[in-house]
Each structure stands twice: as C-alpha cells, then as structure tokens.
Design a protein around this motif. Structure first.
Motif, PDB file in Angstrom:
ATOM      1  N   THR A  98      12.184 -10.143  -8.758  1.00  0.00           N
ATOM      2  CA  THR A  98      11.229 -10.321  -7.663  1.00  0.00           C
ATOM      3  C   THR A  98      11.623  -9.448  -6.471  1.00  0.00           C
ATOM      4  O   THR A  98      12.493  -9.797  -5.703  1.00  0.00           O
ATOM      5  CB  THR A  98      11.157 -11.799  -7.216  1.00  0.00           C
ATOM      6  OG1 THR A  98      12.426 -12.152  -6.649  1.00  0.00           O
ATOM      7  CG2 THR A  98      10.857 -12.730  -8.362  1.00  0.00           C
ATOM      8  N   ALA A  99      10.970  -8.308  -6.357  1.00  0.00           N
ATOM      9  CA  ALA A  99      11.277  -7.386  -5.246  1.00  0.00           C
ATOM     10  C   ALA A  99      10.045  -7.125  -4.389  1.00  0.00           C
ATOM     11  O   ALA A  99       9.902  -6.058  -3.801  1.00  0.00           O
ATOM     12  CB  ALA A  99      11.847  -6.086  -5.791  1.00  0.00           C
ATOM     13  N   ILE A 100       9.156  -8.121  -4.342  1.00  0.00           N
ATOM     14  CA  ILE A 100       8.040  -8.073  -3.388  1.00  0.00           C
ATOM     15  C   ILE A 100       8.632  -8.468  -2.049  1.00  0.00           C
ATOM     16  O   ILE A 100       9.543  -9.288  -1.986  1.00  0.00           O
ATOM     17  CB  ILE A 100       6.927  -9.058  -3.817  1.00  0.00           C
ATOM     18  CG1 ILE A 100       6.237  -8.526  -5.075  1.00  0.00           C
ATOM     19  CG2 ILE A 100       5.928  -9.310  -2.699  1.00  0.00           C
ATOM     20  CD1 ILE A 100       5.185  -9.450  -5.654  1.00  0.00           C
ATOM     21  N   VAL A 101       8.121  -7.899  -0.963  1.00  0.00           N
ATOM     22  CA  VAL A 101       8.665  -8.255   0.351  1.00  0.00           C
ATOM     23  C   VAL A 101       7.850  -9.400   0.971  1.00  0.00           C
ATOM     24  O   VAL A 101       6.631  -9.463   0.798  1.00  0.00           O
ATOM     25  CB  VAL A 101       8.722  -7.001   1.279  1.00  0.00           C
ATOM     26  CG1 VAL A 101       7.347  -6.427   1.549  1.00  0.00           C
ATOM     27  CG2 VAL A 101       9.445  -7.310   2.575  1.00  0.00           C
ATOM     28  N   GLY A 102       8.559 -10.317   1.635  1.00  0.00           N
ATOM     29  CA  GLY A 102       7.899 -11.361   2.415  1.00  0.00           C
ATOM     30  C   GLY A 102       7.411 -12.534   1.581  1.00  0.00           C
ATOM     31  O   GLY A 102       7.707 -12.656   0.389  1.00  0.00           O
ATOM     32  N   ILE A 103       6.609 -13.377   2.238  1.00  0.00           N
ATOM     33  CA  ILE A 103       6.170 -14.618   1.591  1.00  0.00           C
ATOM     34  C   ILE A 103       5.255 -14.357   0.397  1.00  0.00           C
ATOM     35  O   ILE A 103       5.076 -15.238  -0.451  1.00  0.00           O
ATOM     36  CB  ILE A 103       5.503 -15.580   2.617  1.00  0.00           C
ATOM     37  CG1 ILE A 103       5.421 -16.982   1.994  1.00  0.00           C
ATOM     38  CG2 ILE A 103       4.169 -15.022   3.089  1.00  0.00           C
ATOM     39  CD1 ILE A 103       5.096 -18.071   2.950  1.00  0.00           C
ATOM     40  N   ASN A 325      10.280 -17.861   9.146  1.00  0.00           N
ATOM     41  CA  ASN A 325       9.940 -16.675   8.358  1.00  0.00           C
ATOM     42  C   ASN A 325       8.562 -16.128   8.732  1.00  0.00           C
ATOM     43  O   ASN A 325       8.384 -14.916   8.886  1.00  0.00           O
ATOM     44  CB  ASN A 325       9.973 -17.009   6.862  1.00  0.00           C
ATOM     45  CG  ASN A 325       9.580 -15.807   6.034  1.00  0.00           C
ATOM     46  OD1 ASN A 325      10.325 -14.837   5.935  1.00  0.00           O
ATOM     47  ND2 ASN A 325       8.379 -15.823   5.469  1.00  0.00           N
ATOM     48  N   ALA A 326       7.596 -17.034   8.890  1.00  0.00           N
ATOM     49  CA  ALA A 326       6.231 -16.595   9.208  1.00  0.00           C
ATOM     50  C   ALA A 326       6.215 -15.860  10.549  1.00  0.00           C
ATOM     51  O   ALA A 326       5.627 -14.768  10.678  1.00  0.00           O
ATOM     52  CB  ALA A 326       5.302 -17.806   9.257  1.00  0.00           C
ATOM     53  N   GLU A 329       7.772 -12.453  10.230  1.00  0.00           N
ATOM     54  CA  GLU A 329       6.915 -11.453   9.566  1.00  0.00           C
ATOM     55  C   GLU A 329       5.882 -10.893  10.541  1.00  0.00           C
ATOM     56  O   GLU A 329       5.632  -9.683  10.588  1.00  0.00           O
ATOM     57  CB  GLU A 329       6.220 -12.058   8.336  1.00  0.00           C
ATOM     58  CG  GLU A 329       7.191 -12.243   7.174  1.00  0.00           C
ATOM     59  CD  GLU A 329       6.524 -12.590   5.826  1.00  0.00           C
ATOM     60  OE1 GLU A 329       5.313 -12.345   5.665  1.00  0.00           O
ATOM     61  OE2 GLU A 329       7.238 -13.087   4.945  1.00  0.00           O
ATOM     62  N   ILE A 330       5.280 -11.783  11.318  1.00  0.00           N
ATOM     63  CA  ILE A 330       4.261 -11.330  12.283  1.00  0.00           C
ATOM     64  C   ILE A 330       4.911 -10.475  13.376  1.00  0.00           C
ATOM     65  O   ILE A 330       4.405  -9.412  13.752  1.00  0.00           O
ATOM     66  CB  ILE A 330       3.552 -12.560  12.920  1.00  0.00           C
ATOM     67  CG1 ILE A 330       2.761 -13.327  11.863  1.00  0.00           C
ATOM     68  CG2 ILE A 330       2.654 -12.142  14.092  1.00  0.00           C
ATOM     69  CD1 ILE A 330       1.611 -12.579  11.226  1.00  0.00           C
ATOM     70  N   ALA A 331       6.047 -10.925  13.880  1.00  0.00           N
ATOM     71  CA  ALA A 331       6.702 -10.214  14.991  1.00  0.00           C
ATOM     72  C   ALA A 331       7.223  -8.845  14.545  1.00  0.00           C
ATOM     73  O   ALA A 331       7.066  -7.849  15.270  1.00  0.00           O
ATOM     74  CB  ALA A 331       7.832 -11.071  15.555  1.00  0.00           C
ATOM     75  N   ALA A 378       2.168 -17.366  16.111  1.00  0.00           N
ATOM     76  CA  ALA A 378       2.896 -16.127  16.445  1.00  0.00           C
ATOM     77  C   ALA A 378       1.912 -15.044  16.903  1.00  0.00           C
ATOM     78  O   ALA A 378       2.162 -14.343  17.891  1.00  0.00           O
ATOM     79  CB  ALA A 378       3.703 -15.660  15.239  1.00  0.00           C
ATOM     80  N   LYS A 379       0.788 -14.944  16.202  1.00  0.00           N
ATOM     81  CA  LYS A 379      -0.214 -13.918  16.577  1.00  0.00           C
ATOM     82  C   LYS A 379      -0.749 -14.179  17.978  1.00  0.00           C
ATOM     83  O   LYS A 379      -0.993 -13.242  18.741  1.00  0.00           O
ATOM     84  CB  LYS A 379      -1.376 -13.917  15.578  1.00  0.00           C
ATOM     85  CG  LYS A 379      -1.066 -13.104  14.337  1.00  0.00           C
ATOM     86  CD  LYS A 379      -2.265 -13.066  13.394  1.00  0.00           C
ATOM     87  CE  LYS A 379      -1.836 -12.447  12.075  1.00  0.00           C
ATOM     88  NZ  LYS A 379      -2.728 -12.774  10.966  1.00  0.00           N
TER      89      LYS A 379
END
Ligand code: NDP
Length: 383
Positions: A98-103, A325-326, A329-331, A378-379
């Motif tokens: 599993t080498a997808i990035v992020g959630i 984590n969320a 990712e946004i920041a 976060a957004k």
C-alpha cells in the motif's frame, strides 16, 4: 512459487522503488496489479513493462486514455477508487503493497485485510487514522501487516527471534529534516521549495513536507503504537541526522538492538515482500569510515510542535489522530499551493482537533465522518 504483488500507488516514490525491487528479484516476485491516481502515462509504461493482470486508474476521466493505450496488451483496465478497493480482494494476489498517499489508502487496505491478504504497509496514514480498527480486522481475518516505513521495518527486524522477550522501549530515529538547525523565526518565512529539500531521503511531496514539520515522526510514533502494541511512554524519538541507524529496540535486560544501513527505501520494501527470508541484493553497502561520527540529539518539541501534538493525540485516543491526519492533509496541500505559511500548518491542526467532535470507540463510518468533518473545519480556517 513467485509471490504475486499488487502495488497500490505504483507511480509514486515508494511504488516506483517497489517495481525496481521486483525487477531485480524476478525469480521471487511478479506484479499482479498496478494502480495510479492521475499519472496515466507512467501507469501505461509500467503496465507494458511489468505485464500485470490488471491496472486501475483512480481518476475516471483517464480511463479511455489508458484503455486505448493498452488496447493491444493482455491487461484488464479499471477506473475509480472503488475499483482499487475491489481489486485487492482478488484471489490471484498474495501481497498488497500500500503506497497510496493519505487517507485514500485506508479503504483498499481494509478491503485487503478483510480478504486475508498480507499487507506490506507504506501508507502510514492508515494506522494513524484507524489503527485500533485495523488491528481488530487483522486479528479477525488472520491477515498480517509487514511494515515498509524504514523505522518500523528496523524495529520489526530487531524483534525477529525475540518472541517471548518484552520490549522496554523503542527509539524511532529522525533525521530532523531540513530545518533542524533553524530557529523559529526562520520557520516563519520558510518557502515550499526550502521545505521540499530533504537532507537524506528522496520522497513524495506530502511526506517530504511532513518530514520538514516533523509531523511525519509524529505519525510514526502513532504507527509504532499500533504495529508493536506499545504505549506512548515506550516510544521515544531521537534525532540522528545521518539516518544510518534506522531505529532501536531496548529490551527488559537493557540490551539494545539497532538496525542500520545507508538510507535506501528499497531495503525495507524488499524485506516486507520477502519476509521471513532475506534476499541477496546489490544495494549499496555501508562503510563505517565514511561516517566517523554518528550523532544523536533530543527533538525540539517547542520548535516542532507537531510531534508533541501527535503524542497528545495518542494519549487521547478515539478519533483524535483521524482529525489530526485530516487537518494535516488539508494544511499541507494549502502550504504547497502557497495559501498558508509553514507554521500555519501546526495552528490549523491544533484548532481543527479542538473543534472536532470527540468519539471514543470508532467504527469505519465514524472515521469517515470524522475525516470529512475535520477537513471541513481545516478548510474553513484557510482564508
Ligand atoms: P507519492 O506522492 O510519491 O505517491 C503517491 C501514490 O499514490 C501515487 O502513485 C499516486 O498516483 C497515488 N495516489 C495519490 N492519491 C490517490 C488517490 N486519491 N487514489 C488512488 N491513488 C492515489 O507518495 P510516496 O510514495 O512518497 O508515499 C506513499 C506512502 O508511503 C505515504 O503514505 C507515505 O507516508 C509512505 N511512505 C513513504 C516513504 C518514501 O520514502 N516516499 C517512506 C515511508 C513511508 P499519481 O502518481 O497518479 O498521482
């Protein structure tokens, strides 16, 4: 029998290095599935070279393009993130790397575990977001996780043959990133170009920024808890700028075992694929005389607050690390788009965690909802 590998995120930094490992060890491994998000050209090139059974392009708009290019090749083509989650369950796969990035890596990993696959886990966000659930699913489905992250691979290697011996603590080593010697005033003015220059590792953009903020090390602390069943007091971080010692286990009798070598992700990738065997390789060997000084420092938690935030998230438990984590990712995405400053990454994470509804016991649905709530918060903090 060759091990049949699904490489999720084959077009990324870990994905391409995994294919190099497989290429060099053709008698042991073969590629069964390749997946990408947008990089259709590289996926096509890889499909022609490695002849997988199937490929998936997550971005559905690129399906026709990929399909047309691979028209004359015996490869099945799918599109959409849901196809990645389905394909990992196919019988013809032995290991899912599993080498997808992020959630985005979470659901395919869960589906692969439910199908009882061996997981070679690079996507640390999976354990950060949902470590408790993942461990439960691993137990229920008799699946296994082999760490790809170099620090966790190091710990895993040190634990080999120590089945009944209790661990007192572990030390995760950290390079300290590009700003180890800079002061907080410097951090206020950091550009993305500066943050993207990692001293020792060549990685994807998101993890490179995570390394510069030390969020990556915070994630690794959380990842270590779930992989090795430790509490936060048993997980220490030590800055080791040369990145030669990849991590250390200290046992109850005080003995310490370290795993070392030149920084090269191909070794932990290969170990995760070949475990429990070690395969002969031509990776560059370490020479002590080139490194007369291996040094160690305490991490500066005032300067790199993200590491302290990760420890707090670990203590609080529940869905806090999922919100963390969320927000991250946004920041990070906003920082890479020049919408916020480097230090804003931390304040967005802190504020988002403070505003996200706390849930102690989480189902998959709770994690999905926490992720979407925290992303929204976060957004809203980014002007
Ligand atoms: P990259 O950004 O280089 O690669 C990410 C891969 O995931 C690409 O193949 C990308 O496809 C794909 N992808 C991105 N978003 C999606 C999505 N929504 N759906 C499906 N596929 C997607 O990342 P890295 O290789 O650096 O890192 C991958 C993971 O491994 C991360 O979790 C990271 O933390 C971890 N890791 C990385 C290390 C490293 O040395 N790089 C070391 C240890 C852990 P496309 O190319 O088409 O965009």
């Amino acid at each position: 029998m060759k091990k049949r590998i699904a490489v999720l995120g084959s077009t990324g930094s870990i994905g391409t290095q995994t294919l190099q490992v497989i290429d060099a060890q053709k008698e042991f491994f073969e590629v069964e599935v390749l997946t990408a998000n947008n990089n259709a050209d590289l996926l096509i090139e890889q499909a022609i070279k490695y002849k997988p059974n199937s490929v998936v392009i997550a971005n559905k708009e690129k399906y026709d393009y990929v399909s047309k290019a691979l028209n004359n090749y015996p490869v099945k083509i799918y599109a959409g993130e849901e196809s990645i989650a389905q394909i990992v369950q196919f019988d013809n796969i032995d290991i899912v790397l599993t080498a997808i990035v992020g959630i985005a890596g979470l659901l395919p990993t869960i589906k692969a575990i439910e199908a009882g696959k061996n997981i070679a886990l690079a996507n640390k966000e999976t354990l950060v977001v949902a470590g408790e659930l993942i461990n439960k699913l691993i137990r229920e489905n008799k699946a296994s996780i082999l760490p790809v992250d170099s620090e966790h691979s190091a710990i895993f290697q040190c634990l080999s043959g120590e089945i009944n011996n209790a661990v007192e603590k572990i030390y995760l080593t950290a390079s300290g990133g590009p700003f180890r010697k800079k002061d907080i005033d410097f951090l206020k003015t950091v550009t993305k170009e500066q943050a993207l220059k990692h001293p020792n590792w060549d990685m994807g953009t998101k993890i490179t920024i995570d390394s510069a903020t030390m969020m990556n090390k915070g994630f690794e602390v959380i990842e270590a808890k779930w992989l090795f069943g430790l509490n936060s007091q048993q997980i220490d971080v030590i800055v080791h700028p040369q990145s030669i010692i990849h991590s250390i286990v200290q046992f109850e009798d005080g003995a310490m075992k370290a795993q070392m070598g030149l920084p090269d992700m191909k070794l932990p990738i290969q170990y995760a694929l070949s475990y429990p065997q070690r395969l002969k390789s031509n990776f560059q060997r370490f020479n002590f005389l080139n490194y007369p000084n291996l040094t160690f420092e305490k991490p500066d938690l005032n300067k790199f607050k993200n590491l302290a935030i990760a420890y707090e998230a670990l203590e609080k438990g529940g869905n806090v690390a999922c919100a963390l984590n969320a927000a991250n990712e946004i920041a990070v995405d906003a920082f890479l788009k020049n919408k916020i400053q480097f230090l804003d990454i931390t304040s967005i994470i802190e504020k988002t965690i403070g505003k996200t509804y706390f849930i102690k016991e989480n189902t998959y649905k709770d994690y999905v909802e926490t992720n979407s709530e925290a992303r929204k918060i976060a957004k809203s903090l980014i002007k």
